[in-house]
Design a protein around this motif. Structure first.
Motif, PDB file in Angstrom:
ATOM      1  N   LEU A 109      42.788  74.785  55.035  1.00  0.00           N
ATOM      2  CA  LEU A 109      41.817  73.849  54.468  1.00  0.00           C
ATOM      3  C   LEU A 109      41.268  74.364  53.135  1.00  0.00           C
ATOM      4  CD1 LEU A 109      39.809  72.907  57.703  1.00  0.00           C
ATOM      5  CD2 LEU A 109      41.800  71.759  56.704  1.00  0.00           C
ATOM      6  N   LEU A 110      41.015  75.662  53.065  1.00  0.00           N
ATOM      7  CA  LEU A 110      40.470  76.260  51.843  1.00  0.00           C
ATOM      8  C   LEU A 110      41.531  77.084  51.137  1.00  0.00           C
ATOM      9  CD1 LEU A 110      36.931  77.438  53.056  1.00  0.00           C
ATOM     10  CD2 LEU A 110      37.635  75.201  52.158  1.00  0.00           C
ATOM     11  N   ASP A 111      41.410  77.136  49.829  1.00  0.00           N
ATOM     12  CA  ASP A 111      42.359  77.861  48.981  1.00  0.00           C
ATOM     13  C   ASP A 111      42.294  79.361  49.294  1.00  0.00           C
ATOM     14  OD1 ASP A 111      43.932  78.883  46.931  1.00  0.00           O
ATOM     15  OD2 ASP A 111      43.022  77.611  45.387  1.00  0.00           O
ATOM     16  N   LEU A 112      43.419  79.931  49.652  1.00  0.00           N
ATOM     17  CA  LEU A 112      43.467  81.360  49.988  1.00  0.00           C
ATOM     18  C   LEU A 112      43.288  82.235  48.758  1.00  0.00           C
ATOM     19  CD1 LEU A 112      43.868  83.093  52.557  1.00  0.00           C
ATOM     20  CD2 LEU A 112      46.302  83.250  51.958  1.00  0.00           C
ATOM     21  N   GLU A 164      29.601  87.513  45.485  1.00  0.00           N
ATOM     22  CA  GLU A 164      29.691  87.677  44.034  1.00  0.00           C
ATOM     23  C   GLU A 164      30.795  86.815  43.421  1.00  0.00           C
ATOM     24  OE1 GLU A 164      28.135  92.344  43.762  1.00  0.00           O
ATOM     25  OE2 GLU A 164      30.235  91.848  43.354  1.00  0.00           O
ATOM     26  N   VAL A 165      31.832  86.538  44.193  1.00  0.00           N
ATOM     27  CA  VAL A 165      32.933  85.715  43.673  1.00  0.00           C
ATOM     28  C   VAL A 165      33.026  84.394  44.451  1.00  0.00           C
ATOM     29  CG1 VAL A 165      34.312  87.560  42.667  1.00  0.00           C
ATOM     30  CG2 VAL A 165      34.545  87.073  45.107  1.00  0.00           C
ATOM     31  N   GLY A 166      31.888  83.970  45.004  1.00  0.00           N
ATOM     32  CA  GLY A 166      31.866  82.758  45.817  1.00  0.00           C
ATOM     33  C   GLY A 166      32.234  81.493  45.071  1.00  0.00           C
ATOM     34  N   ASP A 167      32.164  81.536  43.727  1.00  0.00           N
ATOM     35  CA  ASP A 167      32.545  80.353  42.954  1.00  0.00           C
ATOM     36  C   ASP A 167      34.033  80.041  43.065  1.00  0.00           C
ATOM     37  OD1 ASP A 167      33.081  82.703  41.522  1.00  0.00           O
ATOM     38  OD2 ASP A 167      33.069  81.646  39.607  1.00  0.00           O
ATOM     39  N   ARG A 168      34.806  80.985  43.593  1.00  0.00           N
ATOM     40  CA  ARG A 168      36.242  80.756  43.775  1.00  0.00           C
ATOM     41  C   ARG A 168      36.566  80.043  45.094  1.00  0.00           C
ATOM     42  NH1 ARG A 168      39.607  84.100  40.344  1.00  0.00           N
ATOM     43  NH2 ARG A 168      38.301  85.384  38.972  1.00  0.00           N
ATOM     44  N   ILE A 169      35.586  79.862  45.953  1.00  0.00           N
ATOM     45  CA  ILE A 169      35.805  79.164  47.222  1.00  0.00           C
ATOM     46  C   ILE A 169      36.009  77.682  46.944  1.00  0.00           C
ATOM     47  CG2 ILE A 169      34.774  78.534  49.436  1.00  0.00           C
ATOM     48  CD1 ILE A 169      33.165  81.177  49.257  1.00  0.00           C
ATOM     49  N   GLY A 170      37.071  77.103  47.474  1.00  0.00           N
ATOM     50  CA  GLY A 170      37.315  75.681  47.250  1.00  0.00           C
ATOM     51  C   GLY A 170      38.379  75.139  48.184  1.00  0.00           C
ATOM     52  N   TYR A 171      38.458  73.813  48.220  1.00  0.00           N
ATOM     53  CA  TYR A 171      39.433  73.142  49.074  1.00  0.00           C
ATOM     54  C   TYR A 171      40.834  73.218  48.489  1.00  0.00           C
ATOM     55  CZ  TYR A 171      35.756  70.869  51.839  1.00  0.00           C
ATOM     56  OH  TYR A 171      34.698  70.616  52.676  1.00  0.00           O
ATOM     57  N   ARG A 172      41.819  73.194  49.378  1.00  0.00           N
ATOM     58  CA  ARG A 172      43.200  72.989  48.972  1.00  0.00           C
ATOM     59  C   ARG A 172      43.412  71.504  48.651  1.00  0.00           C
ATOM     60  NH1 ARG A 172      46.816  73.119  52.166  1.00  0.00           N
ATOM     61  NH2 ARG A 172      48.443  73.720  50.729  1.00  0.00           N
TER      62      ARG A 172
END
Length: 229
Positions: free
Chosen positions: A18-21, A84-92
């Motif tokens: 579901l989320l981008d690895l 710290e790098v949570g902005d990279r969390i996103g949907y596929r």
């Protein structure tokens, strides 16, 4: 590819499905070594050479996924570093459309993840994913990862299901093989879990997709039947 008409439950992996690895790969392979190097006065390459074999040695175990374990072993706040790098969390791609179609289809959707509860909370906060599914189970609640066939029996205590009418979707071949051994009737593999990397080779015995748009038409057909449209 999937016999939607025979299902009542869909189990969904989270990271890489579901989320981008990319978030997790970037964290473990780049961000953590960089911050470890700063903390212990090492070069980035020295940190990588030390950390990555240590991390890979735990692959497939619950420790592999456990931020408490790595925080204690490395004397660092792993959950804080992930934020710290949570902005990279996103949907596929196509995930939201897929989850919306699941909701209208009448199928029960359950996230079944190896993600530790702390980073899980971070990802849910960033994505609002909890509102798009019926339930979420972390393997840490059961004390064993999805790779262990016994996990699927224990899962019944948290979210009862019928093996013969359940689909498991995951980007991990070992997890899907474990689910099949445990009697899950249908499995589906995701071949492109990381948006920054190319797709993997298909599994010889498990149906595979790159993105959910490949199964959306058939799922929407079930949805239209269930709603009488």
């Amino acid at each position: 590819m999937v016999n939607w008409s025979s299902l009542d439950t869909v189990f969904l992996d989270m990271d890489g499905t579901l989320l981008d690895l990319h978030f997790d790969n970037h964290f473990w392979l780049e961000h953590l070594p960089a911050r470890y190097a700063e903390h212990y006065d090492l070069s980035p390459q020295q940190a990588k050479d030390y950390l990555i074999p240590m991390i890979m040695a735990e692959r497939g175990s619950l420790n592999w996924y456990c931020t408490d374990y790595w925080s204690e072993r490395l004397s660092l706040d792993i959950t804080g570093l992930k934020a710290e790098v949570g902005d990279r969390i996103g949907y596929r791609p196509h995930v939201i459309d897929f989850l919306n179609a699941l909701k209208t289809s009448g199928l029960r959707s359950v996230i079944v993840t190896n993600c530790h509860p702390d980073p899980l909370a971070l990802k849910l906060e960033r994505t609002g994913l909890a509102s798009r599914v019926d339930a979420i189970v972390s393997s840490h609640e059961l004390g064993k990862p999805k790779e262990e066939p016994a996990f699927w029996e224990d899962l019944q205590t948290l979210t009862p299901y019928r093996r013969e009418s359940t689909l498991m979707v995951d980007d991990s071949f070992p997890v899907l093989e474990s689910a099949l051994r445990a009697g899950i009737s249908q499995c589906l593999a995701v071949l492109a879990p990381d948006s920054k990397q190319g797709p993997r080779e298909a599994h010889p015995d498990i149906p595979c997709i790159h993105h959910f748009d490949e199964v959306l038409p058939a799922l929407r057909e079930r949805s239209s039947l269930s709603t009488g449209q």
